[in-house]
Design an enzyme around this catalytic site. Sequence first.
Site, PDB file in Angstrom:
ATOM      1  N   ASP A  15      28.772 122.201 -43.661  1.00  0.00           N
ATOM      2  CA  ASP A  15      29.117 120.779 -43.583  1.00  0.00           C
ATOM      3  C   ASP A  15      29.187 120.279 -42.141  1.00  0.00           C
ATOM      4  O   ASP A  15      29.325 119.085 -41.891  1.00  0.00           O
ATOM      5  CB  ASP A  15      30.442 120.495 -44.308  1.00  0.00           C
ATOM      6  CG  ASP A  15      30.240 120.313 -45.815  1.00  0.00           C
ATOM      7  OD1 ASP A  15      29.079 120.221 -46.251  1.00  0.00           O
ATOM      8  OD2 ASP A  15      31.238 120.248 -46.547  1.00  0.00           O
ATOM      9  N   ARG A  46      41.563 121.329 -44.976  1.00  0.00           N
ATOM     10  CA  ARG A  46      40.149 121.660 -44.834  1.00  0.00           C
ATOM     11  C   ARG A  46      40.017 122.947 -44.022  1.00  0.00           C
ATOM     12  O   ARG A  46      40.832 123.199 -43.117  1.00  0.00           O
ATOM     13  CB  ARG A  46      39.489 120.494 -44.088  1.00  0.00           C
ATOM     14  CG  ARG A  46      38.005 120.602 -43.851  1.00  0.00           C
ATOM     15  CD  ARG A  46      37.250 120.054 -44.997  1.00  0.00           C
ATOM     16  NE  ARG A  46      35.858 119.774 -44.697  1.00  0.00           N
ATOM     17  CZ  ARG A  46      34.884 119.937 -45.589  1.00  0.00           C
ATOM     18  NH1 ARG A  46      35.135 120.384 -46.805  1.00  0.00           N
ATOM     19  NH2 ARG A  46      33.648 119.626 -45.279  1.00  0.00           N
ATOM     20  N   GLY A  73      30.875 117.001 -56.115  1.00  0.00           N
ATOM     21  CA  GLY A  73      29.462 116.599 -56.086  1.00  0.00           C
ATOM     22  C   GLY A  73      28.888 116.313 -54.718  1.00  0.00           C
ATOM     23  O   GLY A  73      27.973 115.493 -54.615  1.00  0.00           O
ATOM     24  N   GLY A  74      29.390 116.954 -53.644  1.00  0.00           N
ATOM     25  CA  GLY A  74      28.822 116.699 -52.310  1.00  0.00           C
ATOM     26  C   GLY A  74      28.900 115.221 -51.996  1.00  0.00           C
ATOM     27  O   GLY A  74      29.901 114.560 -52.310  1.00  0.00           O
ATOM     28  N   THR A 110      32.778 122.416 -55.681  1.00  0.00           N
ATOM     29  CA  THR A 110      33.927 121.536 -55.451  1.00  0.00           C
ATOM     30  C   THR A 110      34.566 121.216 -56.790  1.00  0.00           C
ATOM     31  O   THR A 110      33.917 121.250 -57.829  1.00  0.00           O
ATOM     32  CB  THR A 110      33.466 120.242 -54.756  1.00  0.00           C
ATOM     33  OG1 THR A 110      32.824 120.589 -53.521  1.00  0.00           O
ATOM     34  CG2 THR A 110      34.622 119.311 -54.436  1.00  0.00           C
TER      35      THR A 110
HETATM   36  N1  GLY Z   1      31.850 120.676 -49.290  1.00  0.00           N
HETATM   37  C1  GLY Z   1      31.697 119.366 -49.844  1.00  0.00           C
HETATM   38  C2  GLY Z   1      32.431 118.345 -49.017  1.00  0.00           C
HETATM   39  O1  GLY Z   1      33.464 118.644 -48.453  1.00  0.00           O
HETATM   40  O2  GLY Z   1      31.963 117.250 -48.885  1.00  0.00           O
END
Ligand code: GLY
Length: 587
Positions: free
Chosen positions: A441, A119, A491-492, A399
């Site tokens: 986020d 990440r 999809g968030g 994503t």
């Molecule tokens: N950027 C979408 C996630 O990591 O949840």
Amino acid sequence: MTGITSKGNTMNNILRETLATILSGTLFLCATSQGQESKPDSSYSARYDHAAVAASHPVASQAGLEMLEKGGNAVDAAVATSFCLSVVQPMSCGIGGGGFMVIYDPSNDETPAVALNYREVASGAVDRDYYVKLGSEDASRFGVHASGVPGTVAGLLYALEHYGTLDRVTVLAPAIRAASEGFAANPQLVGALRSLKTRRESNPEIRATSEYYYQHLALKGKVQVGDIVKNPDQARTLRLIAQHGADAFYRGEIAVAISGVMERHGGPITMDDLKAYKPRVVEPLIGTFRGYEVISMPPPSSGGVAMLQILGILDRRLDDIDDLSPTNPAYVHLLTEAMKHAFADRAEWLADSAFVEVPIERLTSAAYIKGLTESISMIRTQDRLAYGSVTPMPDDGGTSHLSVIDASGMAVACTETINMTFGSMVVVPGFGFALNNEMDDFTTIPGKPNAYGLLQSDKNLPQPGKRPLSSMSPTIVVADGKVRLVAGAAGGPRIITATTQILLNCLLFDMTPGEAIDAARIHHQWMPEKLYFENRWNQLQTISALRAFGHETDRTGSIGVAQLIQVASDGVHAASDPRGGGRPAGY
Ligand code: GLY
């Protein structure tokens, strides 16, 4: 359901013995009919004899297959697929972003399951007040302030070096080919370029930083579906990475270009931030559902915890439901209530556990999930305060998920992101890739929901080196030491609910991956207090019944874009979500 177990511990062994007994004779709950011909089931699903790759772009799935055909393993295939997605799906993922990967190797008796966290991290300059001081909601969404230090290159090359078998030049070749020779623009790319156009029109900084994409991918605003687009700058970048490894990106001329664009536009990422980036190897979260081992990501992903909670609640209450089916109102209500609990806990508790205390063990413990289960009324949804401790959602074009299984049974579930469509819309000059806007986020402005309408706690405030909370949920389902399902989605927050539902469609309702992925889905994230049904959900009586239970319902276009592989008695079935533009590949 279960608490956390670590890879290869005694819990796994007990589980395997139990599963061997339960499953003997009926090898797979989701086995499909025998004797099917090895041919596509549909334009988006197919059966293969040995191995498969399911990605959200056909050229990327083919890149993975190319590695398998060269004798590479699932990790080689996943890494080649991901680098290829960086080129052919630049609005959704890529080397300017980050991701999570879950790997399962059945030949490794000690630690078959491992997870990689690559990440993005907050730059050393970004503290808890950074975005409050900037004073604009857009600062964490567009432009140089929105980006975290990218982790994809470090993560993919770590995976290749430690778990793969092929060399960098081989694995990067399909991506370099796609970038230099070009690929056909699909409707997803053309659609995403429209949002870039709109943003460029209203923002001079974005106009300057995205000019390369406008010239090359958007063909100066004239791109049509089927046009061949090229990205010579990213081809050069990928060649540098093939030649010099991660150092090219984190220390060499690519790092100089990233820190240069930051400096010119007043952004936070420096050479020191890039040099300091390290992927983390972490223990996956492992729970059980109906006797299967469910292996997924720990924080800063919220996906693993949330899915284990949802599945744990269902495991305890499903037997109370007569005539179980995916559209049975009691089932949809229970699933919704489980989602509401999981998202309420997500909002209150979850963040990067390397920086703040996250009670993972408690949140996934049998006792806690039992308590949540018992608090659910089967005839009525409840006030939001009855759940654990948030605005319309944009599409998550930022994503992408890929699933791979090789002929040895080794599997990779990998979800990667640049957050929103084209991330921060800052293209690194001369290198042809966009930087993420993952900083959104974090809880950038306390009390304000992020772009996905998610309210998050102070635990998720930005801090130098910290990784923002994520919904990405790469997941592998195992029984008797063998991989059964490889799943995940884009999809968030809808990643969590989409992934959970495709797993349930296989594990509970015996659907094939093609059916499981095509079936209409629901989404509830606790706040806003709204139960979304996809437009394709055509059982109107279910929706009316859910309103009678007190749910406010709404319609939405699509809930996630998933990629699913299932190992069945007649081979490997793979499906790419028809909601996206993917197609699986295999042999
Ligand atoms: N950027 C979408 C996630 O990591 O949840």
